[in-house]
Design an enzyme around this catalytic site. Structure first.
Site, mmCIF file in Angstrom:
data_model
loop_
_atom_site.group_PDB
_atom_site.id
_atom_site.type_symbol
_atom_site.label_atom_id
_atom_site.label_comp_id
_atom_site.label_asym_id
_atom_site.label_seq_id
_atom_site.Cartn_x
_atom_site.Cartn_y
_atom_site.Cartn_z
ATOM 1 N N ALA A 79 13.228 63.099 105.243
ATOM 2 C CA ALA A 79 12.012 62.462 104.720
ATOM 3 C C ALA A 79 11.722 63.023 103.334
ATOM 4 C CB ALA A 79 10.843 62.730 105.659
ATOM 5 N N SER A 88 12.517 67.513 106.915
ATOM 6 C CA SER A 88 11.764 67.332 105.665
ATOM 7 C C SER A 88 12.681 67.640 104.493
ATOM 8 C CB SER A 88 10.586 68.307 105.620
ATOM 9 O OG SER A 88 11.059 69.637 105.487
ATOM 10 N N ASP A 89 12.459 66.969 103.358
ATOM 11 C CA ASP A 89 13.106 67.465 102.144
ATOM 12 C C ASP A 89 12.522 68.865 101.904
ATOM 13 O OD1 ASP A 89 14.547 67.872 99.884
ATOM 14 O OD2 ASP A 89 13.978 66.016 98.879
ATOM 15 N N TRP A 90 13.200 69.648 101.081
ATOM 16 C CA TRP A 90 12.838 71.065 100.938
ATOM 17 C C TRP A 90 11.416 71.240 100.394
ATOM 18 C CZ3 TRP A 90 16.578 70.252 103.667
ATOM 19 C CH2 TRP A 90 17.512 71.212 104.062
ATOM 20 N N ALA A 107 8.851 69.692 101.543
ATOM 21 C CA ALA A 107 8.096 68.424 101.563
ATOM 22 C C ALA A 107 7.096 68.363 102.712
ATOM 23 C CB ALA A 107 9.047 67.236 101.646
#
Ligand code: BGC
Length: 857
Positions: free
Chosen positions: A220, A253-255, A257
């Site tokens: 995401a 999650s993206d890092w 995010a």
């Protein structure tokens, strides 16, 4: 909710009349009954503990249930590993945009399978790729990581990539879900996309990854979508992805995010990265205790994680032994690079070059400093890199004289010097002494580096805590190889200092100090760091003592970047002159131009589509003196080519990965045909680009062009691009002789089979990409989406023909039912309008040779 195999369904596909995709062993979709039982052995805290990273690139193990840590690596263009380990370098693959240019799902699957094997050998379980956002605008800094501007091509390429990677027992992660199609304000931008456009364009490649590729993980993105942050987007995570598409894997999650506890947990996010800190942990335990989040939500997340772990062999039993150190098969990478090279112009048959040419001038900054890859998290430490000069030298016979000239300068950050010109003062070894000190001033680490650079991706010894670093220093002596001006510079994040002492005329020592301004995006600062420097006039053999330091403590200490650069700075007019005179006295001039290191990167978009530096001037000057000028464009996304009609040939080579030089020699000398077709439109000017710089206004990024992205916009506006989507020449010629379509009406919701007959009318064997475009009947303003905003035609199917000279061949294409469907924004479902559709087949979106109507009834 039953999380077992029965949960895997494809109602969308079923509604479209396609058979649900059968579950295969490579996806995370097998029965999970036994896996579910494991959860019973864990407390709530232990289950929640599994859901946040243990560090930057791994998830924690749990011995109680036989779960080993799951290790991740970025990977769309090569598997870096959890760190850029100099002792375990990586294969560097053609960038995804290049793979898309192959228009060849089978080849993509083979390349990705190589990547999967290498990931396993490096102990990686989860690869953070493919990137399936669309190249909505050519300004996008990360466009090179995408599969281009069209959802059908991107979806076919991405699903093949996922299948290939996962065939090696490694999980793929399709990213960045969804609407993260540019970099400006990427952490917060609110992409405002209407429902029809979202379904028909931006979600489509993700859907292909899940439904066709059985992708194990989805990432995401950072962005918001219509006002809601993607890691909290219940409708897109739970309803669309998990319920409608039957996604059985885990959403990560993206890092950094994930920015809330309850909202992300309820929306369907399963894993928070990186760790060990983050918004879940103890806060999520509390949220369950207070009833804000139910324990069954936590179980679902843990179950999804365990499915992925089981799929990659990290759950129970023994970890499958990786085959010792296989790197990707170089022949496959070389074939893929040549297969992606897109011949845009070939006037008078300038290519292939005569193999017995007496002289070739190889010119341009990228002939000497090629860009094998784009920057950001997709970057790898390549084990091998074959430059154009090396490739051509290896392929050309002795009699051909090859001269190489840089022509002009394009670098943005002063490059690190040749290690042989540096001497570490204590050991006299080539390179520079690195020292890292902690906040207490104590020495945490020291080493001699051949290349004086440290990045966030580098491994740090356990004695170093990144957030605790107070100072990094380099100490070395530089020896000038030739007389003239030399630039010395230090780049990085933080307070920088450069001290130079030696026999030069300035008041010695020279001391420069400045603090880098605050950065918005740390990844951007890794690719294009702030730099201070000076130019010194040196004589051959002069020795300069260099001390450089960086105090990152005022910045986010997690992100390390520190580099010492030294480079001779000859007059640029003289560089151009040298190149032109070499071109004048050579039979052929090959000018390799393109991006510089940092022109295209994660973290920022391009400000201009023009080639950096004086490259346009160089091409024009060379073309003026040599009629056989071949321009090789080494960029991930399109560049402006104001000289396009002044040169004999143009070949777009993208970011081709490590085999650049060999593949280039193969194609230039005609051992192999250039196989590529454009996955993005090449514009004539910046003003003519349908979607320009994607700059949010007050935080909102309006996708007001709707479906009219890329070639769809050019076609609708009747505007000529420089080179259209799908364009690319080979070394033979083709005739389209027949298009057979079903006679009589086809049932709405069914696929349509067509056969295209093509003949190789040239003098050598070749491969042709057969492209099928579909135009829908005029339907007026229905379904909440006005007809005037619908494209004239869209790519609906692709295939390829291989034939000997004179040979005729039949290519069967399946136009999926989805191609005849449109998203109904009023009923929120796919509909299959009846009517007469026009099918057109040809060589590009603007070179359509045959057409036939198909009645959907
Ligand atoms: C990027 C992701 C990447 C992650 C880990 C993020 O900044 O957007 O694509 O996988 O970092 O490196």
């Amino acid at each position: 909710m039953d999380l077992g195999r029965t949960d895997v369904r494809t109602p969308q596909a079923a509604r479209d009349g396609q058979a649900p995709h059968p579950a295969r062993d490579v996806g995370p979709t097998r029965d999970t009954g036994a896996v579910r039982e494991l959860l019973g052995a864990l407390s709530l805290e232990q289950k929640i503990g599994l859901l946040t990273g243990a560090d930057n690139f791994s998830l924690p193990g749990q011995p109680l249930i036989g779960l080993r840590p799951l290790v991740m690596s970025d990977g769309p263009a090569g598997v870096r590993g959890a760190f850029l380990d100099p002792a375990d370098r990586s294969s560097s693959l053609p960038a995804p945009i290049a793979l898309a240019a192959c228009w060849d799902p089978e080849l993509i699957e083979q390349v990705a399978a190589q990547l999967g094997r290498e990931a396993r050998a490096k102990g990686i379980h989860i690869v953070l790729g493919p990137t399936v956002n669309l190249a909505r605008t050519p300004f996008g800094g990360r466009g090179f990581e995408s599969f281009g501007e069209d959802p059908v091509l991107a979806g076919r390429a991405a699903a093949a990539w996922v299948r290939g990677l996962q065939s090696a027992g490694v999980a793929a992660t399709a990213k960045h879900y969804v609407g993260n199609d540019a970099e400006t304000e990427r952490w917060t931008a609110d992409s405002r996309i209407d429902e029809t456009t979202l379904r028909e364009l931006y979600l489509a490649p993700f859907e292909a990854c899940v439904v066709e590729g059985e992708c194990a993980m989805i990432m995401a993105g950072y962005n918001k979508l219509n006002g809601i942050t993607m890691t909290e987007h219940t409708q897109l995570l739970r309803d669309v992805l998990k319920r409608d598409w039957g996604f059985a894997g885990a959403v990560v999650s993206d890092w950094f995010a994930a920015r809330s506890t309850v909202e992300t947990a309820l929306a369907g996010l399963d894993l928070v990265m990186p760790g060990p800190h983050g918004p879940w942990g103890a806060e999520l335990v509390e949220a369950v205790a207070s009833g804000a989040v139910s324990e069954s939500e936590i179980d679902e997340k843990a179950l999804r994680l365990l499915r992925v772990a089981r799929m990659v062999g990290a759950l129970g039993g023994e970890e499958p032994r990786a085959q010792p150190g296989p790197r990707a098969d170089r022949q496959v990478l070389r074939r893929a690079a040549a297969g992606s090279f897109t011949l845009l112009r070939n006037s008078g048959g300038a290519l292939p070059l005569p193999r017995n040419a007496h002289s070739i001038a190889l010119l341009g900054p990228n002939a000497l400093s090629p860009q094998y890859q784009g920057l950001g998290s997709a970057q790898v430490g390549a084990a091998i890199a074959v430059s154009p000069a090396e490739g051509l030298r290896a392929a050309l016979g002795e009699p051909t004289q090859l001269t190489v000239h840089q022509g002009c300068r394009t670098w943005l950050t002063t490059p690190t010097p040749d290690p042989q010109l540096l001497t570490e003062p204590a050991t006299r070894a080539p390179g520079a002494r690195l020292e890292i000190r902690g906040k207490d001033g104590g020495l945490q680490h020291t080493d001699v580096l051949e290349r004086p650079e440290v990045t966030w991706w580098d491994p740090m010894p356990p004695t170093v805590v990144r957030a605790e670093i107070r100072e990094l220093t380099f100490r070395t002596t530089y020896r000038a190889q030739a007389p003239g001006p030399h630039r010395f510079a230090v780049a990085g994040l933080g307070a920088l200092r450069l001290e130079l002492d030696g026999p030069f005329e300035e008041p010695a020592p020279v001391v420069l100090a400045e603090t880098a301004p605050p950065v918005e995006d740390p990844i951007a600062a890794l690719s294009q760091p702030f730099e201070i420097g000076t130019v010194l006039e040196l004589d051959e053999g002069d020795l300069v003592e260099v001390f450089a330091s960086c105090d990152p403590s005022g910045h986010d200490g997690e992100f390390t970047r520190f580099q010492l650069g030294v480079i001779p700075m000859p007059e640029e007019d003289a560089l151009i002159k040298e190149a032109v005179s070499a071109a004048q006295s050579s039979e052929v001039a090959v000018v390799v131009v393109g991006a510089a290191a940092g022109t295209e990167s994660e973290g920022y978009d391009r400000q201009t589509l023009a080639l950096p530096g004086r490259q346009d001037e160089l091409v024009e000057a060379v073309a003026a003196v040599n009629a056989r000028t071949v321009v090789v464009v080494n960029s991930g996304m399109p560049v402006l080519m104001p000289w396009a009609d002044q040169v004999a040939a143009i070949i777009q080579v993208w970011f081709p990965g490590q085999e650049f030089g060999h593949a280039l020699a193969d194609v230039l000398l005609g051992f192999v045909e250039p196989g590529g077709r454009l996955p993005v439109t090449i514009p004539r000017s910046e003003a003519g680009v349908p979607v320009g710089r994607a700059r949010p206004v007050d935080g909102a990024l309006e996708y007001s062009e709707g479906l009219l992205v890329g070639y769809r916009a050019y076609d609708k506006a009747g505007r000529e691009p420089l080179f259209p989507f799908g364009h690319g020449l080979g070394y033979t010629s083709w005739m389209f002789e027949g298009l057979d379509v079903p006679i009589g009406p086809v049932h709405a919701g069914a696929d349509v089979e067509v056969t295209v007959t093509v003949r190789n009318t040239g003098r050598r064997a070749g491969r042709e990409i057969v492209q099928l475009y579909l135009s829908e009947p005029e339907m007026g303003n229905v379904d909440g989406y006005p007809q005037y905003k619908r494209p004239i035609r869209v790519l609906a199917a692709l295939g390829s023909a291989q034939a000997e000279p004179g040979e005729e061949t039949h290519v069967r294409l399946r136009v999926p039912a989805r191609a005849f469907a449109r998203w109904d924004g009023e009923t929120h479902a796919w509909v299959h309008p009846r009517g007469s559709y026009l099918l057109q087949v040809g060589r590009s979106s603007r070179d359509l040779r045959l057409s036939a109507p198909v009645l959907i009834g």
